[in-house]
Design a protein around this motif. Structure first.
Motif, PDB file in Angstrom:
ATOM      1  N   VAL A 199       0.852  -1.197   0.000  1.00  0.00           N
ATOM      2  CA  VAL A 199       0.000   0.000   0.000  1.00  0.00           C
ATOM      3  C   VAL A 199       0.887   1.246   0.000  1.00  0.00           C
ATOM      4  O   VAL A 199       1.920   1.293   0.674  1.00  0.00           O
ATOM      5  CB  VAL A 199      -0.930  -0.023   1.230  1.00  0.00           C
ATOM      6  CG1 VAL A 199      -1.730   1.276   1.323  1.00  0.00           C
ATOM      7  CG2 VAL A 199      -1.860  -1.221   1.161  1.00  0.00           C
ATOM      8  N   GLY A 200       0.475   2.274  -0.738  1.00  0.00           N
ATOM      9  CA  GLY A 200       1.314   3.467  -0.871  1.00  0.00           C
ATOM     10  C   GLY A 200       1.355   4.343   0.371  1.00  0.00           C
ATOM     11  O   GLY A 200       2.404   4.878   0.731  1.00  0.00           O
ATOM     12  N   ALA A 201       0.215   4.499   1.041  1.00  0.00           N
ATOM     13  CA  ALA A 201       0.157   5.368   2.214  1.00  0.00           C
ATOM     14  C   ALA A 201      -0.965   4.916   3.122  1.00  0.00           C
ATOM     15  O   ALA A 201      -1.949   4.314   2.669  1.00  0.00           O
ATOM     16  CB  ALA A 201      -0.048   6.828   1.811  1.00  0.00           C
ATOM     17  N   ALA A 202      -0.816   5.199   4.411  1.00  0.00           N
ATOM     18  CA  ALA A 202      -1.847   4.879   5.392  1.00  0.00           C
ATOM     19  C   ALA A 202      -2.162   6.118   6.211  1.00  0.00           C
ATOM     20  O   ALA A 202      -1.256   6.840   6.639  1.00  0.00           O
ATOM     21  CB  ALA A 202      -1.387   3.743   6.309  1.00  0.00           C
ATOM     22  N   VAL A 203      -3.446   6.363   6.430  1.00  0.00           N
ATOM     23  CA  VAL A 203      -3.915   7.437   7.304  1.00  0.00           C
ATOM     24  C   VAL A 203      -4.488   6.783   8.552  1.00  0.00           C
ATOM     25  O   VAL A 203      -5.469   6.033   8.471  1.00  0.00           O
ATOM     26  CB  VAL A 203      -4.988   8.296   6.608  1.00  0.00           C
ATOM     27  CG1 VAL A 203      -5.552   9.321   7.587  1.00  0.00           C
ATOM     28  CG2 VAL A 203      -4.416   8.996   5.379  1.00  0.00           C
ATOM     29  N   ILE A 204      -3.868   7.044   9.696  1.00  0.00           N
ATOM     30  CA  ILE A 204      -4.296   6.413  10.945  1.00  0.00           C
ATOM     31  C   ILE A 204      -5.122   7.417  11.742  1.00  0.00           C
ATOM     32  O   ILE A 204      -4.594   8.393  12.294  1.00  0.00           O
ATOM     33  CB  ILE A 204      -3.090   5.934  11.772  1.00  0.00           C
ATOM     34  CG1 ILE A 204      -2.214   4.985  10.941  1.00  0.00           C
ATOM     35  CG2 ILE A 204      -3.572   5.228  13.036  1.00  0.00           C
ATOM     36  CD1 ILE A 204      -0.925   4.583  11.643  1.00  0.00           C
ATOM     37  N   LEU A 205      -6.424   7.169  11.819  1.00  0.00           N
ATOM     38  CA  LEU A 205      -7.317   8.054  12.560  1.00  0.00           C
ATOM     39  C   LEU A 205      -7.313   7.735  14.051  1.00  0.00           C
ATOM     40  O   LEU A 205      -7.627   8.593  14.873  1.00  0.00           O
ATOM     41  CB  LEU A 205      -8.740   7.923  12.009  1.00  0.00           C
ATOM     42  CG  LEU A 205      -8.907   8.142  10.492  1.00  0.00           C
ATOM     43  CD1 LEU A 205     -10.364   7.957  10.095  1.00  0.00           C
ATOM     44  CD2 LEU A 205      -8.402   9.517  10.087  1.00  0.00           C
ATOM     45  N   THR A 206      -6.934   6.527  14.412  1.00  0.00           N
ATOM     46  CA  THR A 206      -7.005   6.054  15.789  1.00  0.00           C
ATOM     47  C   THR A 206      -6.041   6.803  16.703  1.00  0.00           C
ATOM     48  O   THR A 206      -4.891   7.064  16.323  1.00  0.00           O
ATOM     49  CB  THR A 206      -6.677   4.555  15.840  1.00  0.00           C
ATOM     50  OG1 THR A 206      -7.457   3.873  14.854  1.00  0.00           O
ATOM     51  CG2 THR A 206      -6.952   3.975  17.210  1.00  0.00           C
ATOM     52  N   ALA A 207      -6.498   7.122  17.920  1.00  0.00           N
ATOM     53  CA  ALA A 207      -5.656   7.751  18.937  1.00  0.00           C
ATOM     54  C   ALA A 207      -5.143   6.691  19.904  1.00  0.00           C
ATOM     55  O   ALA A 207      -5.428   5.500  19.767  1.00  0.00           O
ATOM     56  CB  ALA A 207      -6.440   8.820  19.686  1.00  0.00           C
ATOM     57  N   GLY A 208      -4.344   7.150  20.899  1.00  0.00           N
ATOM     58  CA  GLY A 208      -3.861   6.253  21.928  1.00  0.00           C
ATOM     59  C   GLY A 208      -2.400   5.896  21.800  1.00  0.00           C
ATOM     60  O   GLY A 208      -1.971   4.839  22.284  1.00  0.00           O
ATOM     61  N   PHE A 209      -1.620   6.780  21.195  1.00  0.00           N
ATOM     62  CA  PHE A 209      -0.191   6.516  21.021  1.00  0.00           C
ATOM     63  C   PHE A 209       0.603   7.510  21.876  1.00  0.00           C
ATOM     64  O   PHE A 209       0.374   7.586  23.069  1.00  0.00           O
ATOM     65  CB  PHE A 209       0.158   6.550  19.533  1.00  0.00           C
ATOM     66  CG  PHE A 209      -0.499   5.422  18.779  1.00  0.00           C
ATOM     67  CD1 PHE A 209       0.153   4.211  18.619  1.00  0.00           C
ATOM     68  CD2 PHE A 209      -1.787   5.547  18.282  1.00  0.00           C
ATOM     69  CE1 PHE A 209      -0.458   3.149  17.959  1.00  0.00           C
ATOM     70  CE2 PHE A 209      -2.414   4.501  17.625  1.00  0.00           C
ATOM     71  CZ  PHE A 209      -1.747   3.295  17.469  1.00  0.00           C
ATOM     72  N   VAL A 210       1.522   8.266  21.296  1.00  0.00           N
ATOM     73  CA  VAL A 210       2.259   9.230  22.112  1.00  0.00           C
ATOM     74  C   VAL A 210       1.302  10.194  22.804  1.00  0.00           C
ATOM     75  O   VAL A 210       1.589  10.695  23.896  1.00  0.00           O
ATOM     76  CB  VAL A 210       3.287   9.979  21.237  1.00  0.00           C
ATOM     77  CG1 VAL A 210       3.809  11.206  21.950  1.00  0.00           C
ATOM     78  CG2 VAL A 210       4.453   9.055  20.900  1.00  0.00           C
ATOM     79  N   ASP A 211       0.159  10.459  22.181  1.00  0.00           N
ATOM     80  CA  ASP A 211      -0.825  11.348  22.802  1.00  0.00           C
ATOM     81  C   ASP A 211      -1.362  10.787  24.111  1.00  0.00           C
ATOM     82  O   ASP A 211      -1.919  11.525  24.929  1.00  0.00           O
ATOM     83  CB  ASP A 211      -1.994  11.583  21.834  1.00  0.00           C
ATOM     84  CG  ASP A 211      -2.561  10.281  21.290  1.00  0.00           C
ATOM     85  OD1 ASP A 211      -1.847   9.629  20.500  1.00  0.00           O
ATOM     86  OD2 ASP A 211      -3.691   9.916  21.651  1.00  0.00           O
TER      87      ASP A 211
END
Length: 713
Positions: A99-111
């Motif tokens: 896949v060329g690109a991914a948009v991650i809408l999910t939160a819960g990482f460094v934030d």
């Protein structure tokens, strides 16, 4: 791990994908996984849409697939809306499929703090190793109006998509960016693209700016910035926008102490000094605004004016049917950096011929007569527009467009003006019903109700029309060897290190006894200055550690004894390295020149009014180091205190060129020794009369925390 990809590379897959997979797609259009599918269908995306849902056969009427591996083809873009725990696996599957690109809408990482940091690091590693670009996580995604791409769950496009246009928006904050898009859309301003970068595990605002700089559909770039994670990338991207002739308008938030802390906790990044951000933006030619309203006003004005009618200067003519409002506009225009030149005698005569009771100076008091006769308004505006002395004309109306009778007169006159002068820039400081303002905007008139807001917007348009040229930055190599620990010991050691870098100093000697001080003074020649030397005393004068104008040996002996007694009483635990006997300085202008290490942009240099008033005056210019002599002189000329250097009130003109050379040399020194030097403080730098140079009278070099610990060990 592979290196980061070049600026903006891979964003075609985000904005121009031939097919899109929505991983975590939902039948429920109110859920985060449902909205992207709904929007893609609603707004006519022409490519193929592949919902990925483990348990559904169809999603919103489309065939669904259980996994990325099950898709009938490799999508250009994947929109990831699965729970946090499943994101890394989903992104890894996308990378493996190509896949060329991914948009991650999910939160819960460094934030979410340390708990999500490791997972976000995995996402970064996937992007680097595979070459697949990743937007997010914890982002609001991307929109391309022309192609119908809606890789987002933003409620701001739930009812309607913006019209296609020339404004591109890139924002770290999804809500700020999408709100900007909605405000502009409500005002009838077309949008090209929208990008919200969120936690920026891979793609960041710099990538967005760089892509938009090369995008033919985007003419103006808006950026909502909280912080910067890669100074070099951001600066390079802003340079690309400037070189492409694309105005870049930046709303940098987090300027207060509380705001800076909030930005850092919200984005998981370290916030830098606001003054440094200001300097970086100014050097790059970006236009900084300080409110959402100012961002929207300037973007809307730029869209209405277009690139061909931008003013090529900052001179304005002001017309108002009230002398009081004219004065207020003049005050606000001056505060915004606009010039208000006197109109020519011929123009004044034409104005008085049309309305004998008018005031024909600039501002022009048109009197209320223009509200009843459109031909009078046409004649007065024509006179000013033909004058040629101003790039922009501002017409103020407090109530003219709120009353139907008066509005008809104004619109009739302004329609005729546009017919006669299609290329002239006339802006309206006015309010009115939305339909009336839209009619005026359609005629090519900017309409802003607030006086201060109007003047700030005109100033912004002038900067767009006359962008600052890129400032050449000197190339400086890091020092092959670090400074020796002795360079940080005291004032004398610091000055000697700076002298080797080309900073002028006066003759001085270190003395560890009264007898040695007397011998040093005889060698240097009276009069002399006596200063205490101690690594523990930063402000010598506060502990009685400075004596000036010592004329003879007896005076020196007495000064030495008194100084030692006072210093020991005021700072009993301070380590004393003796005294410094220095040549008495001639008269000149005192500046402070220093550097500090910004956590984001590295060494920065500042210059301001020096001596004992440095911290009180707060008159300083700041720039990222290194600076050349020309930029250093521009910093000096930006000071409110510059007239002191330029011969104010009969003073001799100071050696500005030598002062600029000293500022530049100190900035190069800071960059060369960035690994070991945390701060440099030259206070004062004495600037002598023109042709006589500049000398450092006092200096302090502070080691970096790492070097300090090594020295202590």
């Amino acid at each position: 791990m592979a290196a980061a990809l070049p600026l903006g590379q891979g964003l075609d897959a985000v904005f121009r994908p031939r097919s899109i997979a929505v991983i975590g797609a939902s039948q429920d259009a109110t859920k985060i996984g449902g909205r992207p599918v709904q929007f893609l269908l609603k707004y006519g995306y022409a490519g193929r849409v592949f919902p990925v849902n483990r348990s559904a056969e169809t999603v919103q009427g489309l065939t669904a697939y259980a996994s990325v591996d099950a898709l009938p083809e490799v999508p250009d873009l994947a929109v990831v809306a699965v729970p946090t725990g499943g994101v890394v696996a989903a992104v890894r599957d996308c990378a493996a499929r190509g896949v060329g690109a991914a948009v991650i809408l999910t939160a819960g990482f460094v934030d979410a703090g340390e708990s999500g940091a490791a997972a976000q690091a995995e996402l970064t590693a996937i992007a680097r190793d595979s070459g697949m670009r990743i937007l997010g996580p914890n982002c609001l995604g991307a929109v391309s109006v022309a192609t119908g791409v809606t890789a987002t769950f933003s409620v701001n496009i739930e009812t309607a998509m913006p019209e296609p246009g020339a404004i591109g928006i890139v924002s770290q904050s999804g809500n700020l960016g999408s709100y900007t898009m909605r405000r502009l859309s409500d005002a009838g301003v077309g949008i090209s693209t929208f990008l919200a970068t969120g936690n920026e595990c891979d793609l960041d605002v710099a990538d967005g700016i760089a892509w938009m700089a090369a995008d033919p559909a985007t003419r103006v770039i808006l950026c909502c910035l909280e912080t910067c994670r890669d100074a070099g990338k951001l600066i390079a991207a802003m340079d690309l926008a400037r070189d492409a002739g694309k105005p870049l308008v930046v709303l940098k938030i987090g300027t207060s102490e509380t705001g800076v802390m909030a930005a850092a906790s919200h984005t998981g990044a370290l916030a830098g000094s606001d003054a440094v951000f200001d300097a970086v933006l100014r050097r790059a030619g970006a236009i900084r605004v300080h409110s959402m309203e100012a961002l929207v006003d300037l973007a809307q004005a730029a869209a209405i004016v277009g690139p061909d009618r931008l003013p090529r200067g900052n001179r304005v003519a002001i017309l108002a049917a009230s002398g009081g409002f004219g004065v207020m506009l003049a005050d606000a225009a001056t505060a915004a950096g606009l010039a208000i030149p006197r109109l020519s005698e011929a123009t004044q005569a034409r104005i008085l011929t049309a309305v004998p009771f008018a005031s024909p100076l600039n501002p022009v008091d048109t009197t209320a007569q223009v509200s009843s006769r459109p031909e009078l308004l046409v004649e007065m505006l024509s006179a000013v527009l033909e004058d040629g002395g101003c790039e922009t004309t501002i017409l103020f109306s407090s109530a003219g467009f709120h009353l139907e009778r008066l509005s008809a007169i104004y619109i009739e006159a302004l329609t005729e003006i546009r017919r006669r002068w299609p290329d002239k820039l006339l802006v309206l400081c006015c309010g009115g019903p939305p339909e009336t303002l839209r009619k005026l905007n359609a005629l090519g008139y900017v309409t802003i109700e607030g006086i201060d807001a109007m003047c700030r917007t005109v100033a912004g348009l002038a900067r767009m029309g006359r962008p600052a040229p890129g400032c050449p930055v000197p190339q400086v190599e890091k020092a092959a060897r670090p400074l020796p620990p002795s360079a940080f010991a005291n004032e004398n050691a610091s000055k000697q290190a700076l002298a080797e870098a080309g900073i002028g100093v006066l003759a001085e000697r270190v003395a560890r006894s009264r007898a040695a001080a007397l011998a040093a003074a005889e060698e240097i020649g009276f009069p002399v200055v006596l200063k205490i030397l101690s690594p523990d005393i930063g402000h010598k004068s506060e502990v009685g550690g400075v004596a000036v104008g010592i004329e003879d040996p007896s005076g020196l002996a007495a000064a030495y004894d008194i100084m030692m007694e006072r210093v020991r009483a005021a700072a009993p635990s301070a380590r004393l390295d003796g005294v410094l006997v220095a040549q008495m300085a001639p008269r000149g202008v005192e500046l402070i020149v220093g550097t500090k290490t910004d956590p984001i942009f590295g060494p920065v240099v500042l210059v301001g009014l020096g001596g004992i008033f440095a911290e009180i005056a707060e008159d300083v210019a700041v720039q990222v180091a290194p600076v050349g002599d020309g930029e250093a002189e521009s910093m000096l000329r930006a000071l409110k205190a510059f007239p002191l250097l330029d011969g104010a009130r009969g003073r001799p003109k100071a050696d500005v060129a030598a002062a600029a050379a000293a500022v530049a040399a100190i900035s190069r020194f800071a960059v060369r020794h960035a690994d070991t030097v945390a701060e440099i403080d030259v206070n004062p730098l004495l600037v002598l009369p023109a042709g006589e140079g500049a000398v450092a009278l006092d200096a302090l070099i502070v080691p970096s925390a790492r070097l300090k610990s090594e020295i202590a060990a």
